[in-house]
Design a protein around this motif. Structure first.
Motif, short mmCIF file in Angstrom:
data_model
loop_
_atom_site.label_atom_id
_atom_site.label_comp_id
_atom_site.label_asym_id
_atom_site.label_seq_id
_atom_site.Cartn_x
_atom_site.Cartn_y
_atom_site.Cartn_z
N ILE A 359 54.35 -12.17 -30.11
CA ILE A 359 52.90 -12.04 -30.22
C ILE A 359 52.28 -13.42 -30.07
O ILE A 359 52.86 -14.43 -30.45
N VAL A 360 51.08 -13.43 -29.52
CA VAL A 360 50.36 -14.68 -29.26
C VAL A 360 48.98 -14.58 -29.89
O VAL A 360 48.36 -13.51 -29.91
N ASP A 361 48.51 -15.71 -30.42
CA ASP A 361 47.15 -15.80 -30.98
C ASP A 361 46.91 -14.75 -32.07
O ASP A 361 45.85 -14.10 -32.11
N ALA A 362 47.87 -14.58 -32.96
CA ALA A 362 47.73 -13.58 -34.03
C ALA A 362 46.76 -14.06 -35.10
O ALA A 362 46.79 -15.22 -35.51
N GLN A 363 45.89 -13.15 -35.54
CA GLN A 363 44.93 -13.43 -36.60
C GLN A 363 44.83 -12.23 -37.52
O GLN A 363 44.93 -11.09 -37.08
N VAL A 364 44.61 -12.49 -38.80
CA VAL A 364 44.36 -11.43 -39.78
C VAL A 364 43.13 -11.82 -40.58
O VAL A 364 43.06 -12.93 -41.12
N ASN A 365 42.17 -10.91 -40.65
CA ASN A 365 40.94 -11.17 -41.41
C ASN A 365 40.54 -9.93 -42.19
O ASN A 365 40.75 -8.80 -41.74
N GLU A 366 39.95 -10.16 -43.33
CA GLU A 366 39.45 -9.06 -44.16
C GLU A 366 37.99 -8.82 -43.85
O GLU A 366 37.17 -9.74 -43.89
N THR A 367 37.64 -7.58 -43.51
CA THR A 367 36.25 -7.20 -43.27
C THR A 367 35.75 -6.40 -44.46
O THR A 367 36.44 -6.25 -45.47
N LEU A 368 34.56 -5.85 -44.33
CA LEU A 368 33.94 -5.14 -45.44
C LEU A 368 34.77 -3.95 -45.91
O LEU A 368 34.92 -3.72 -47.11
N ALA A 370 37.96 -2.94 -44.10
CA ALA A 370 39.24 -2.85 -43.39
C ALA A 370 39.87 -4.23 -43.29
O ALA A 370 39.24 -5.25 -43.57
N ILE A 371 41.13 -4.24 -42.90
CA ILE A 371 41.81 -5.48 -42.52
C ILE A 371 41.92 -5.48 -41.00
O ILE A 371 42.44 -4.53 -40.41
N ASN A 372 41.39 -6.52 -40.37
CA ASN A 372 41.38 -6.60 -38.92
C ASN A 372 42.53 -7.50 -38.45
O ASN A 372 42.71 -8.61 -38.94
#
Length: 399
Positions: A359-368, A370-372
């Motif tokens: 995988i390339v350029d993986a990111q994990v962020n928490e939204t209102l 969901a987890i994106n």
């Protein structure tokens, strides 16, 4: 797929589900080549929502009044998603593209090129996926992605490879072994996710009422319709199965080929980032394959993710490894009672497939709510395989 082991089994998943809405699964193609800006083929980047690629092609042809042969595309994308995909349109005026705008299609960009877009001509896909109903532990998701970035992702074929019923590989096996009755029993097996009309048609088949089964069977089930129409005329099962279009049977056989690869990968999983003498390794990203003459010597490159061990996509001309890996691959064939020369009937030569992808350029962020998760994958890799490692919830990975 549900029983396939996880590479990151020691790390807890976040649970949850995906594809609650189409907007929760966004895919954007990246073409393999730059567009020239001139030529007879109009390249249109289209955002499609909740429809398959083939449905999009039908809409494009109908609204623009062009033949299906005038449309090119690089691959098929999921229906329950928002996908940004390129289509090449031969001899189409740009001013007519306004006819494509609607609920399920939206034109994003337009360019020109001198050649038609063909299958496989993408570098890969960008994904942006929302996971709903998870435990909210973003750190766990990040740890899993870090492990996958370091060791690679198991290059399993995802559930979608095996059809809505999850048994297309069995159909392929029975075709190769010319077990026509077993093929028919599997083709008309009732599944829990079948719609009522389809279930009714299969029940008519089971009772021997082939005419009513044919009348009831939805038109999109081409293989089933062909078999039923010929059974209703009194033909034997061998004749009926042989009448199924070759492209459909080819898909079934390829599904079986994919199932066999998954079996091989399961055995190699604990050593997915280790090379042994006699392995056939793949060089990334060129995909060239070579024989490993000294496993210890090549291990440094393997740990740098420059090369990976490969597994079998069986076929009548597939190159084979030596020593321990050859024994594993031969044992699978013995257990399946399979002669690779049977693939010759479908012109499947076979090849090697890397046991892992990156995988390339993986990111994990928490939204209102969901987890994106965002990442880029090269073509031929399944985003759902990445998600199943993160979520550890097999049943919610869509087919």
């Amino acid at each position: 797929m549900h029983s396939l082991p996880f590479l990151t089994s020691g790390l807890p998943g976040i649970g949850g589900n995906i594809k609650t809405l189409a907007e929760d699964f966004v895919v954007e193609e990246q073409l393999l080549f730059p567009l020239s800006g001139q030529g007879e083929h109009l390249y249109v980047q289209i955002e499609k929502t909740n429809i398959t690629t083939m449905e999009a092609v039908r809409i494009i042809c109908k609204r623009l009044g062009i033949a299906k042969s005038a449309v090119g595309y690089a691959g098929q994308k999921d229906a329950r998603a928002v996908t940004k995909q390129y289509f090449s349109l031969y001899n189409v005026d740009e001013s007519s593209l306004s006819k494509l705008e609607g609920k399920s299609l939206r034109v994003l960009d337009v360019d020109r090129h001198d050649k038609k877009l063909k299958l496989g001509q993408i570098r890969g896909n960008f994904f942006s996926i929302n996971v709903h109903g998870s435990d909210g532990n973003v750190e766990n998701a990040r740890k899993i992605l870090q492990r996958l970035e370091k060791n690679g992702v198991p290059n399993y074929f995802g559930l979608q490879r095996f059809g809505n019923g999850g048994n297309s590989h069995l159909l392929g096996k029975y075709l190769l072994l010319t077990q026509y009755d077993a093929f028919a029993e599997t083709l008309f097996c009732v599944h829990s996710n079948d719609r009522q009309k389809l279930t009714t048609a299969k029940q008519f088949f089971a009772s021997g009422n082939y005419k009513e089964a044919y009348r009831t069977m939805p038109g999109s089930f081409e293989a089933e319709k062909v078999v039923l129409s010929n059974l209703a005329r009194g033909k034997d099962m061998k004749y009926c199965v042989e009448r199924i279009p070759r492209k459909i049977k080819y898909f079934f056989v390829c599904a079986y080929q994919s199932y066999l690869f998954n079996r091989s990968l399961v055995q190699r999983l604990p050593q997915i980032d280790i090379l042994f003498t006699g392995d056939l390794a793949m060089l990334h990203p060129s995909r060239s394959v070579f024989l490993v003459e000294d496993g210890e010597k090549e291990q440094t490159r393997c740990l740098r993710n420059e090369i990976s061990p490969t597994g079998p996509m069986y076929g009548y001309k597939m190159i084979c490894p030596l020593e321990r890996q050859r024994a594993v691959e031969d044992q699978i064939l013995r257990e399946e009672n399979l002669d690779v020369q049977l693939f010759r009937n479908y012109k499947i030569k076979g090849e090697r497939r890397s046991y892992r992808f990156f995988i390339v350029d993986a990111q994990v962020n928490e939204t209102l709510n969901a987890i994106n998760v965002k990442f880029f994958l090269r073509k031929g890799c399944y985003a759902t395989v990445v998600l199943r490692e993160i979520m550890k919830v097999n049943s919610n990975i869509p087919e």
